[in-house]
Scaffold this motif. Structure first.
Motif, PDB file in Angstrom:
ATOM      1  N   ILE A 195     -46.942  -3.532  -9.437  1.00 27.94           N
ATOM      2  CA  ILE A 195     -46.632  -2.329  -9.293  1.00 27.94           C
ATOM      3  C   ILE A 195     -45.389  -1.842  -9.945  1.00 27.94           C
ATOM      4  CG2 ILE A 195     -47.344  -2.501  -6.731  1.00 27.94           C
ATOM      5  CD1 ILE A 195     -44.632  -3.142  -6.078  1.00 27.94           C
ATOM      6  N   ASN A 196     -44.930  -0.394  -9.791  1.00 22.70           N
ATOM      7  CA  ASN A 196     -44.022   0.292 -10.486  1.00 22.70           C
ATOM      8  C   ASN A 196     -42.625  -0.486 -10.151  1.00 22.70           C
ATOM      9  OD1 ASN A 196     -45.327   1.848  -8.278  1.00 22.70           O
ATOM     10  ND2 ASN A 196     -43.199   1.903  -7.846  1.00 22.70           N
ATOM     11  N   SER A 210     -38.411   9.044 -10.159  1.00 25.12           N
ATOM     12  CA  SER A 210     -38.835   8.175 -11.127  1.00 25.12           C
ATOM     13  C   SER A 210     -38.528   6.821 -10.701  1.00 25.12           C
ATOM     14  CB  SER A 210     -38.197   8.466 -12.539  1.00 25.12           C
ATOM     15  OG  SER A 210     -38.291   7.227 -13.546  1.00 25.12           O
ATOM     16  N   PRO A 211     -39.346   5.702 -10.675  1.00 33.03           N
ATOM     17  CA  PRO A 211     -38.633   4.256 -10.348  1.00 33.03           C
ATOM     18  C   PRO A 211     -37.971   3.601 -11.646  1.00 33.03           C
ATOM     19  CG  PRO A 211     -41.341   4.385 -11.187  1.00 33.03           C
ATOM     20  CD  PRO A 211     -40.806   5.798 -10.846  1.00 33.03           C
ATOM     21  N   TYR A 212     -37.930   4.481 -12.871  1.00 32.93           N
ATOM     22  CA  TYR A 212     -37.201   3.759 -13.975  1.00 32.93           C
ATOM     23  C   TYR A 212     -35.856   4.568 -13.975  1.00 32.93           C
ATOM     24  CZ  TYR A 212     -41.483   1.526 -15.038  1.00 32.93           C
ATOM     25  OH  TYR A 212     -42.384   0.555 -15.149  1.00 32.93           O
ATOM     26  N   SER A 213     -35.561   5.232 -13.071  1.00 32.98           N
ATOM     27  CA  SER A 213     -34.284   5.880 -13.037  1.00 32.98           C
ATOM     28  C   SER A 213     -33.342   5.365 -11.731  1.00 32.98           C
ATOM     29  CB  SER A 213     -34.307   7.484 -13.173  1.00 32.98           C
ATOM     30  OG  SER A 213     -33.204   8.071 -13.074  1.00 32.98           O
ATOM     31  N   MET A 348     -54.057 -15.441  -3.963  1.00 33.02           N
ATOM     32  CA  MET A 348     -53.302 -14.918  -5.392  1.00 33.02           C
ATOM     33  C   MET A 348     -52.376 -16.259  -5.568  1.00 33.02           C
ATOM     34  SD  MET A 348     -52.096 -10.994  -5.392  1.00 33.02           S
ATOM     35  CE  MET A 348     -53.565  -9.803  -5.672  1.00 33.02           C
ATOM     36  N   ARG A 349     -52.236 -16.739  -6.841  1.00 34.53           N
ATOM     37  CA  ARG A 349     -51.401 -17.771  -7.324  1.00 34.53           C
ATOM     38  C   ARG A 349     -50.044 -17.297  -7.320  1.00 34.53           C
ATOM     39  NH1 ARG A 349     -54.240 -22.571  -8.901  1.00 34.53           N
ATOM     40  NH2 ARG A 349     -56.023 -22.949  -7.460  1.00 34.53           N
ATOM     41  N   LEU A 350     -50.197 -16.060  -8.260  1.00 33.80           N
ATOM     42  CA  LEU A 350     -48.551 -15.443  -8.559  1.00 33.80           C
ATOM     43  C   LEU A 350     -48.248 -14.390  -7.243  1.00 33.80           C
ATOM     44  CD1 LEU A 350     -49.315 -14.924 -12.229  1.00 33.80           C
ATOM     45  CD2 LEU A 350     -48.123 -16.816 -11.132  1.00 33.80           C
ATOM     46  N   GLY A 351     -49.152 -13.623  -6.766  1.00 29.83           N
ATOM     47  CA  GLY A 351     -49.009 -12.514  -5.891  1.00 29.83           C
ATOM     48  C   GLY A 351     -48.149 -11.369  -6.525  1.00 29.83           C
ATOM     49  N   LEU A 352     -47.225 -10.793  -6.347  1.00 29.41           N
ATOM     50  CA  LEU A 352     -46.631  -9.753  -6.566  1.00 29.41           C
ATOM     51  C   LEU A 352     -46.128  -9.834  -7.959  1.00 29.41           C
ATOM     52  CD1 LEU A 352     -44.535  -8.460  -3.484  1.00 29.41           C
ATOM     53  CD2 LEU A 352     -46.805  -7.945  -3.979  1.00 29.41           C
ATOM     54  N   TYR A 353     -46.257  -8.889  -8.891  1.00 24.80           N
ATOM     55  CA  TYR A 353     -45.872  -8.662 -10.157  1.00 24.80           C
ATOM     56  C   TYR A 353     -44.975  -7.473 -10.218  1.00 24.80           C
ATOM     57  CZ  TYR A 353     -46.760  -6.943 -14.993  1.00 24.80           C
ATOM     58  OH  TYR A 353     -46.542  -6.720 -16.473  1.00 24.80           O
ATOM     59  N   LEU A 354     -43.593  -7.565 -10.374  1.00 24.51           N
ATOM     60  CA  LEU A 354     -42.560  -6.804 -10.407  1.00 24.51           C
ATOM     61  C   LEU A 354     -42.140  -6.455 -11.662  1.00 24.51           C
ATOM     62  CD1 LEU A 354     -40.579  -7.682  -7.121  1.00 24.51           C
ATOM     63  CD2 LEU A 354     -42.676  -6.247  -7.413  1.00 24.51           C
ATOM     64  N   ASP A 355     -41.352  -5.131 -11.755  1.00 25.86           N
ATOM     65  CA  ASP A 355     -40.810  -4.874 -13.065  1.00 25.86           C
ATOM     66  C   ASP A 355     -39.302  -4.426 -12.962  1.00 25.86           C
ATOM     67  OD1 ASP A 355     -41.288  -3.782 -15.471  1.00 25.86           O
ATOM     68  OD2 ASP A 355     -42.408  -1.913 -14.845  1.00 25.86           O
ATOM     69  N   CYS A 423     -41.261 -12.348  -6.068  1.00 25.89           N
ATOM     70  CA  CYS A 423     -42.449 -12.285  -6.675  1.00 25.89           C
ATOM     71  C   CYS A 423     -42.768 -13.552  -7.580  1.00 25.89           C
ATOM     72  CB  CYS A 423     -42.433 -10.900  -7.605  1.00 25.89           C
ATOM     73  SG  CYS A 423     -41.247 -11.189  -9.238  1.00 25.89           S
ATOM     74  N   GLY A 424     -43.973 -13.703  -8.013  1.00 27.36           N
ATOM     75  CA  GLY A 424     -44.419 -14.516  -8.945  1.00 27.36           C
ATOM     76  C   GLY A 424     -44.500 -14.415 -10.585  1.00 27.36           C
ATOM     77  N   LEU A 425     -44.326 -13.226 -10.776  1.00 28.54           N
ATOM     78  CA  LEU A 425     -44.573 -12.528 -12.123  1.00 28.54           C
ATOM     79  C   LEU A 425     -43.616 -11.308 -12.249  1.00 28.54           C
ATOM     80  CD1 LEU A 425     -46.174 -12.607 -14.868  1.00 28.54           C
ATOM     81  CD2 LEU A 425     -47.789 -11.074 -13.794  1.00 28.54           C
ATOM     82  N   LEU A 426     -42.853 -11.368 -13.212  1.00 30.76           N
ATOM     83  CA  LEU A 426     -41.797 -10.221 -13.377  1.00 30.76           C
ATOM     84  C   LEU A 426     -41.926  -9.741 -14.905  1.00 30.76           C
ATOM     85  CD1 LEU A 426     -39.252  -8.617 -12.494  1.00 30.76           C
ATOM     86  CD2 LEU A 426     -37.953 -10.390 -13.636  1.00 30.76           C
TER      87      LEU A 426
END
Length: 669
Positions: A195-196, A210-213, A348-355, A423-426
């Motif tokens: 997700i964003n 904006s999720p990037y601000s 899901m082995r990793l689950g959430l993928y965050l940023d 999360c499991g992935l970043l």
């Protein structure tokens, strides 16, 4: 005797400021004195006069030559090293908690061995001197897929959290929706749901969407809090009205907090107090900022002078209102944790993928709470290139590398730990910033590059990833210096390959087999056209509508896109009369047949969306961060698109031969 400019250049070199760099055209651009002075100022080095330059240079050289020990050292966990000392000294190594783990007396060298993963402080004292050395002891590499997912390859889905529709969210995707959507995708065989960014945007930042601000990358966006009460289905409109949603949503949160404060059980109150105590001063400062921003505005530089930094007076001014903001962060952490649990429970082995976004807003909470590490008088951005002749200013703050090092990278450690715990992935956005960062001075001087402590930053990332069992992707798109990707990959960070950006000298998309193996590969992202948008050149039409392209340039770009479509037709043996849905399936099958370690599929592409979530370089000219998905999460389990993923990309990852047996057109090696 050195001239003033030569001394300025020497000081810049000592401080890690680039004296020159090459642009995308290969032209060498030299940093002029105004730029060097401004960037040095960002590092906290005064250079207003020639005398200050001379003094700063002398101090820097004296400090470098005068130390008995390095200021910091990266030593792989379990390995050994020797650090030369000039005289006999007593030394000890302590953990973050102050526990002594090694000690000794040395005459010529301090021998260190077998440290576990973590951070340590080495203190040494000899006759007439005493110094500290900050030790980072990372694992040999950040966790990889084999260690976390039980396989060296997997696939997942990415989508916009804010765009999720449901019967109860009132119009904006929330953390409960996140858990439901992730579980549905997990049952289809996906190993992650990306997700964003969900960083805090700031209660008082009414115009920020904006999720990037973000205001602070170490805390979470409360717009996505799931209310205890049913908010009803959102509007049918494609675009989100944030002002309307926030007015309704925040009124509900205020009511729910009032009920909590007055009627919650002692057990629930005790749980909240425990959360606040465990979160410590970082949460206290963040909540104080949020409360003050409601009174004085979102940018702290315009607040009364006495409130422009954390402290007793700021806390008194914030009062009990700060507790409300702590309560919302408690709710957010609980709900995100529950979403991750739903994801992993579904298979899901990793689950959430965050940023992790590049940086925070300059007037926001992260800058306010980290005044001792923030670079002053600059913003981060990108140099001029063929897409942006004047360069880009992202109006985001940067942490100064020398100040970050002096503070043992605590802000970065805290942010990473907060995200990786959920999360499991970043993904680390703009990973090139780990090596060098492009700073733009507020005084209008041209921008320039500042070196970053690459080895130390990779060590911090690997330590935090190890502690949280989190796989890490470094967004390394575009031209990067020689050896950069190799350094990322050696530290265990996966690369990022966006197929529509991976082109050869003829601007043709490369074969999927040429995508980097140790990477997360996808056809597009939130910043690119969707698959349908790419196929029809919708992004080119937007550029023309905005005024970035004239008629001839538009025609030329559509010609290049037609060239790329024909290349994809050849690569993937696409029939002339295929609809975009079948084209999408075949392109995804091509990705599945690549050697990339991870494949990410966009929800927008699964549901046939044409318009992109974001058009980089725009604010109001394009409806960025506002598009809702056409399919509500309640229909995910039965929707044809997610259901067919199990056949398209099973967990074991089909070979090309297996895809042929399923009737999917292969992409040849």
């Amino acid at each position: 005797m050195m001239s003033a400019d030569v001394k300025l250049q020497a000081l810049a070199r000592e401080s890690g400021v680039y004296l020159e760099f090459r642009n995308l055209a290969g032209q060498k651009l030299e940093a002029e004195p105004p730029t060097l002075r401004a960037l040095l100022g960002g590092l906290g080095i005064s250079t207003a006069t020639d005398a200050e330059v001379s003094e700063a240079l002398a101090e820097s050289q004296a400090s470098r030559h005068g130390r008995k020990l390095p200021q910091e050292l990266v030593l792989e966990a379990g390995s050994s090293t020797s650090i030369a000392v000039p005289t006999r000294c007593d030394w000890s190594i302590v953990t973050e908690d102050g526990d002594e783990v090694q000690t000794g007396t040395s005459s010529t060298a301090i021998s260190i061995s077998d440290l576990p993963v973590g951070y340590f402080l080495l203190h040494a004292a000899g006759e007439g001197w005493a110094e500290d050395l900050f030790l980072m002891s990372p694992p040999s590499h950040a966790p990889n897929l084999s260690e976390t997912a039980g396989s060296n390859r997997c696939w997942g889905v990415c989508g916009a959290l804010y765009g999720l529709r449901s019967r109860t969210n009132g119009g904006l995707g929330n953390y409960s929706d996140l858990g439901v959507a992730a579980a549905a995708l997990g049952r289809s065989g996906a190993q992650f749901f990306g997700i964003n960014p969900i960083h805090a945007l700031g209660w008082a930042a009414a115009e920020t969407i904006s999720p990037y601000s973000p205001t602070h990358r170490g805390f979470f966006n409360t717009d996505h809090l799931s209310a205890a009460s049913d908010l009803g289905p959102g509007p049918r409109e494609e675009l989100i009205d944030y002002a309307e949603f926030r007015a309704m949503h925040r009124a509900v949160l205020e009511t729910e907090y009032a009920v909590f404060a007055q009627k919650s059980s002692e057990a629930e109150q005790a749980e909240f107090r425990a959360f606040c105590e465990a979160s410590g001063e970082a949460l206290n400062d963040f909540a104080t900022f949020e409360a003050l921003s409601e009174k004085h505005g979102e940018a702290f530089q315009r607040w009364p002078k006495a409130l422009q930094a954390p402290g007793r007076q700021s806390q008194l001014e914030a009062g009990e209102r700060a507790t409300f903001h702590k309560w919302m962060q408690w709710r957010a952490e609980e709900q995100i944790g529950a979403a991750q649990q739903s994801a992993t429970s579904s298979g899901m082995r990793l689950g959430l993928y965050l940023d992790l976004a590049v940086g925070p807003r300059r007037g926001g909470a992260e800058v306010w709470t980290n005044g001792n590490t923030i670079a002053e008088g600059i913003s981060i951005g990108a140099p001029p290139d063929h897409l942006s002749p004047k360069g880009q200013s992202w109006d985001l703050a940067a942490h100064a590398p020398n100040k970050l090092s002096a503070n043992h990278y605590q802000p970065l450690r805290s942010m990473l730990g907060s995200l990786m715990n959920k999360c499991g992935l970043l993904r680390i956005d703009h990973a090139l910033g780990l090596l060098r960062s492009y700073w733009l001075p507020d005084d209008g001087s041209p921008g320039g590059y500042v070196s970053q402590p690459f080895e130390a930053l990779l060590a911090v990332i690997a330590i935090e990833a190890y502690r949280n069992g989190c796989v890490v992707v470094g967004e390394d798109l575009g031209l990067v210096p020689d050896g950069f990707r190799e350094g990322l990959n050696k530290a265990g960070l996966y690369s990022y390959a966006v197929w529509q950006y991976e082109t050869d000298d003829q601007e043709q998309l490369v074969a999927p087999q040429d995508l980097r193996p140790f990477s997360l590969a996808c056809f597009g992202t939130h910043d690119t056209p969707t698959m349908a948008g790419f196929w029809h050149g919708i992004d080119i039409d937007w550029w023309r509508e905005i005024g970035w392209l004239n008629s001839n340039e538009t025609h030329d770009r559509h010609g290049v896109r037609a060239h790329q479509r024909n290349g994809l037709r050849r690569l993937c043996e696409l029939g002339a009369n295929m609809d975009t849905g079948r084209i999408g399936d075949t392109i995804h099958a091509g990705l599945a047949g690549s050697q990339a370690a991870m494949i990410a599929i966009q929800l927008d592409d699964l549901f046939g969306v044409t318009e992109a979530q974001n058009l980089p370089g725009t604010i109001n000219q394009h409806p960025n961060w506002r598009r809702r998905l056409p399919v509500p999460i309640e229909q995910f389990p039965v929707a044809a698109s997610p259901a067919r993923l199990r056949d398209l990309m099973p967990t074991t990852r089909n070979s090309i031969h297996e895809n042929e047996q399923k009737g999917l057109e292969p992409c040849p090696k």
